[in-house]
Design an enzyme around this catalytic site. Structure first.
Site, PDB file in Angstrom:
ATOM      1  CG  ASP A 159      -2.113   0.795   1.174  1.00 58.77           C
ATOM      2  OD1 ASP A 159      -2.531   1.128   0.049  1.00 58.77           O
ATOM      3  OD2 ASP A 159      -2.704   1.102   2.242  1.00 58.77           O
ATOM      4  CD  GLU A 162      -3.654   8.206  -3.595  1.00 58.83           C
ATOM      5  OE1 GLU A 162      -3.422   7.085  -3.112  1.00 58.83           O
ATOM      6  OE2 GLU A 162      -3.780   9.227  -2.907  1.00 58.83           O
ATOM      7  CG  HIS A 222      -6.940   4.432  -1.218  1.00 56.49           C
ATOM      8  ND1 HIS A 222      -5.775   4.030  -0.637  1.00 56.49           N
ATOM      9  CD2 HIS A 222      -6.895   3.980  -2.487  1.00 56.49           C
ATOM     10  CE1 HIS A 222      -5.034   3.378  -1.518  1.00 56.49           C
ATOM     11  NE2 HIS A 222      -5.698   3.337  -2.662  1.00 56.49           N
ATOM     12  CB  ALA A 276     -13.657   1.966   2.813  1.00 54.50           C
ATOM     13  CB  THR A 309      -8.932   3.769  10.377  1.00 58.21           C
ATOM     14  OG1 THR A 309      -7.960   4.429   9.564  1.00 58.21           O
ATOM     15  CG2 THR A 309      -8.968   4.408  11.741  1.00 58.21           C
TER      16      THR A 309
HETATM   17  P1  13P Z   1      -9.026   3.939   6.139  1.00 51.93           P
HETATM   18  O1  13P Z   1      -7.987   3.826   7.207  1.00 51.93           O
HETATM   19  O2  13P Z   1      -9.755   5.221   6.154  1.00 51.93           O
HETATM   20  O3  13P Z   1      -9.943   2.761   6.122  1.00 51.93           O
HETATM   21  O4  13P Z   1      -8.235   3.915   4.740  1.00 51.93           O
HETATM   22  C1  13P Z   1      -7.547   2.752   4.363  1.00 51.93           C
HETATM   23  C2  13P Z   1      -6.825   2.917   3.084  1.00 51.93           C
HETATM   24  O5  13P Z   1      -7.251   3.621   2.195  1.00 51.93           O
HETATM   25  C3  13P Z   1      -5.562   2.168   2.915  1.00 51.93           C
HETATM   26  O6  13P Z   1      -4.905   2.487   1.741  1.00 51.93           O
END
Ligand code: 13P
Length: 287
Positions: free
Chosen positions: A80, A132, A206, A208, A231
């Site tokens: 990521d 991105e 991203h 979500a 998160t």
């Molecule tokens: P969140 O932490 O808001 O779920 O985002 C995760 C993300 O986009 C990882 O690339």
């Protein structure tokens, strides 16, 4: 079984659903994600962030790949948000099927250059690159609504960008933010459909966490085929640890039932797995 990210995402898009991509930091979080995927008989993507790879190195990446390989459902491993071509190459060599070459903080031209180099590198490993375009703010940036609006993906630029880079998947900025943000603006679905009409590659959403089922499913109906969640899952894991600590007190007695390492990990894993299950049902467009 070990799968390729692009194949999972492409197949999901053909079926009008998305693949859930969840960040993992440890074997327990990996087990939480895979447990949910296996129970629902759904494919999944395990994602590792740069900080995790710096901390856990080759053992963490290879353990994640091995866990994916041993799963009863197709699972891909993805790096990521990485702007470092050396780290991208190491992760591909260790078995990741894809990486997000993140040039979103760079100028348009520099982003094209980084993404193009990463795509060439990935293809030599039989892997693919998510790119991105548009800057995705995060809670750590002290994000404001103005900042979010200024950083959205531009549809025509997106087409030029994908054509110029050879990226296989495109992460969009349509008002989404990383982490929990108090009162986030609504996603710009009109912008998302304009982007979808300009580019052929699958779109990635991203941030979500905290978005809600309806917004996520609306985005999927407009062409998003990979949904990133971090998160919420991590918070569920940590909240379970905090609750365990309160219950057990400052000095765990490992001889007592419920107070040892595996007891704690079991509770935290179950809490994370419940959140992953909910998101997996959402991305599979279950009612
Ligand atoms: P969140 O932490 O808001 O779920 O985002 C995760 C993300 O986009 C990882 O690339």
């Amino acid at each position: 079984m070990l799968a390729k990210t692009l194949e999972l995402v492409t197949e999901a898009r053909q079926h009008g659903v998305a693949v859930g991509a969840f960040n993992t930091y440890s074997l327990e979080l990996t087990q939480a994600i895979l447990g949910a995927a296996e129970q629902l008989k759904q494919p999944a993507i395990l994602q590792l962030g740069v900080a995790s790879v710096k901390t856990g190195g080759e053992p963490l990446v290879k353990a994640t790949v091995l866990a994916a390989q041993n799963a009863s459902v197709p699972v891909a491993v993805h790096l990521d948000h990485c702007a470092d071509l050396d780290m991208i190459e190491r992760c591909l060599a260790w078995g990741c099927a894809s990486a997000l070459a993140d040039g979103s903080h760079l100028s348009f031209e520099e982003n094209i250059l980084l993404t193009r180099q990463a795509a060439a590198l990935a293809s030599s490993y039989g892997a693919t690159i998510e790119a991105e375009l548009g800057y995705l703010a995060g809670t750590e940036d002290g994000v404001t609504i103005e900042a979010i609006k200024a950083s959205l993906t531009h549809p025509e630029q997106a087409r030029t960008f994908v054509e110029a880079t050879g990226a296989s998947m495109l992460a969009v900025a349509i008002g989404n933010v990383h982490g929990f943000t108090p009162n986030p603006p609504p996603l710009d679905f009109e912008l998302l459909s304009q982007i979808a009409s300009q580019v052929d590659v699958p779109l990635i959403l991203h941030g979500a966490s905290g978005l809600g089922k309806e917004s996520i499913q609306h985005a999927i109906s407009l062409g998003v085929a990979k949904i990133n969640v971090n998160t919420e899952v991590r918070t569920a894991f940590l909240t379970a640890i905090a609750a365990w600590g309160q219950r057990v007190g400052p000095t765990p007695d490992v001889r007592r039932r419920g107070q040892d390492w595996l007891d704690l990990m079991r509770e935290a894993t179950a809490a994370a797995r419940a959140v992953v299950t909910e998101h997996m049902q959402t991305v599979a467009m279950m009612a």
